[in-house]
Design a protein around this motif. Structure first.
Motif, mmCIF file in Angstrom:
data_model
loop_
_atom_site.group_PDB
_atom_site.id
_atom_site.type_symbol
_atom_site.label_atom_id
_atom_site.label_comp_id
_atom_site.label_asym_id
_atom_site.label_seq_id
_atom_site.Cartn_x
_atom_site.Cartn_y
_atom_site.Cartn_z
ATOM 1 N N CYS A 193 47.458 15.426 0.504
ATOM 2 C CA CYS A 193 48.032 14.898 -0.666
ATOM 3 C C CYS A 193 49.201 13.718 0.066
ATOM 4 O O CYS A 193 49.657 13.738 0.737
ATOM 5 C CB CYS A 193 48.707 15.868 -1.372
ATOM 6 S SG CYS A 193 50.207 16.721 -0.626
ATOM 7 N N LEU A 197 52.487 13.786 -5.017
ATOM 8 C CA LEU A 197 52.600 15.005 -5.427
ATOM 9 C C LEU A 197 53.819 15.766 -4.919
ATOM 10 O O LEU A 197 54.669 16.659 -5.756
ATOM 11 C CB LEU A 197 51.421 15.744 -4.881
ATOM 12 C CG LEU A 197 51.288 17.232 -5.094
ATOM 13 C CD1 LEU A 197 50.709 17.500 -6.829
ATOM 14 C CD2 LEU A 197 50.228 17.857 -4.143
ATOM 15 N N CYS A 220 43.869 21.612 -8.501
ATOM 16 C CA CYS A 220 43.936 20.376 -8.510
ATOM 17 C C CYS A 220 44.202 19.579 -9.726
ATOM 18 O O CYS A 220 45.255 18.714 -9.834
ATOM 19 C CB CYS A 220 43.109 19.449 -7.337
ATOM 20 S SG CYS A 220 42.924 20.081 -5.932
ATOM 21 N N ILE A 238 45.201 13.908 -4.478
ATOM 22 C CA ILE A 238 44.818 15.192 -3.686
ATOM 23 C C ILE A 238 43.420 15.335 -3.231
ATOM 24 O O ILE A 238 42.538 15.112 -3.871
ATOM 25 C CB ILE A 238 45.047 16.406 -4.635
ATOM 26 C CG1 ILE A 238 46.464 16.204 -5.522
ATOM 27 C CG2 ILE A 238 45.017 17.658 -4.141
ATOM 28 C CD1 ILE A 238 47.022 17.371 -6.374
#
Length: 244
Positions: A193, A197, A220, A238
């Motif tokens: 990621c 995030l 996700c 992701i």
């Protein structure tokens, strides 16, 4: 093997400077995330070039690579170094691209082992036996402060200089690439990621979502939504890989 990838521009940015790659799993289990930086569209170009160059290097040369651990680790370093040279040289070809660079975190699964190549502050995690383990180390100013004991991990998440990275692909002519390796077990989940995030969500929240979701796709999707609910100040990407 189950694979799912998702990218989102977020709530603030106009362009998505993240790039990713997922293989079809037929011949090569390769997965990459990259988070670009640079003026104008430099970040978007840098991450795109880096991912494309690494994947091309694999497709052109990996069949001829010995599949022992040391050869694979060297191959990954060579692939990322090749991408660094390409992006570095391209940055001189256009004034708008001057100083562009990118993070890059790569996962290769081979011979029931995982191999991770890494530069920058994108991350690779392993979820195993109900635990979330950060495999990579952020190449960032705040991570250096954490290692020196000057700030805590929690303080690092909200530090005003958290976006300063100490290593990136394409910025310098020569780079240092981290390599991590280990065994792959059934039900392992590997998560790559970008910091869009991890700057918005704690590790505990990320793990909770995977525990509470029916599958990696749902996890996700929900993580992207949560990151945007918490601000979504950056692009969010992701890639999740589950060994079944």
């Amino acid at each position: 093997m189950l694979v799912y990838a998702l990218t989102d521009t977020g709530n603030v940015r106009e362009n998505n400077e993240d790039s990713y790659y997922i293989s079809d799993g037929k011949n090569l289990n390769l997965f990459i995330v990259a988070d670009g930086m640079g003026g104008c569209n430099g970040g978007e170009v840098a991450s795109k070039y880096a991912v494309e160059t690494v994947t091309k290097y694999f497709f052109d040369n990996y069949d001829n690579c010995n599949k022992d651990d040391e050869s694979i680790k060297k191959f990954i370093k060579d692939a990322i170094t090749t991408a660094n040279s390409f992006v570095f040289n391209k940055s001189f070809s256009d004034l708008d691209l001057t100083g562009m660079g990118t993070t890059l975190t790569l996962l290769l699964i081979e011979n029931k082992n995982y191999f991770i190549g890494h530069i920058g502050d994108s991350r690779a995690y392993l979820i195993r036996d109900g635990n979330l383990i950060q495999i990579t180390e952020d190449h960032s100013y705040v991570e250096e402060l954490v290692k020196l004991g000057r700030i805590t991990q929690e303080e690092a998440r909200i530090h005003p200089q958290k976006n300063i990275i100490t290593r990136a692909l394409g910025i310098d002519e020569e780079i240092e690439v981290d390599i991590f390796t280990g065994n792959v077990f059934k039900n392992d989940v590997y998560l790559l990621c970008t910091d869009g995030l991890t700057n918005m969500l704690t590790d505990d929240l990320i793990l909770k979502e995977f525990k509470n979701s029916e599958n990696i796709n749902e996890a996700c999707d929900n993580l992207i939504k949560l990151a945007k609910q918490n601000g979504g100040y950056d692009n969010i990407t992701i890639v999740a890989v589950k060994e079944v």
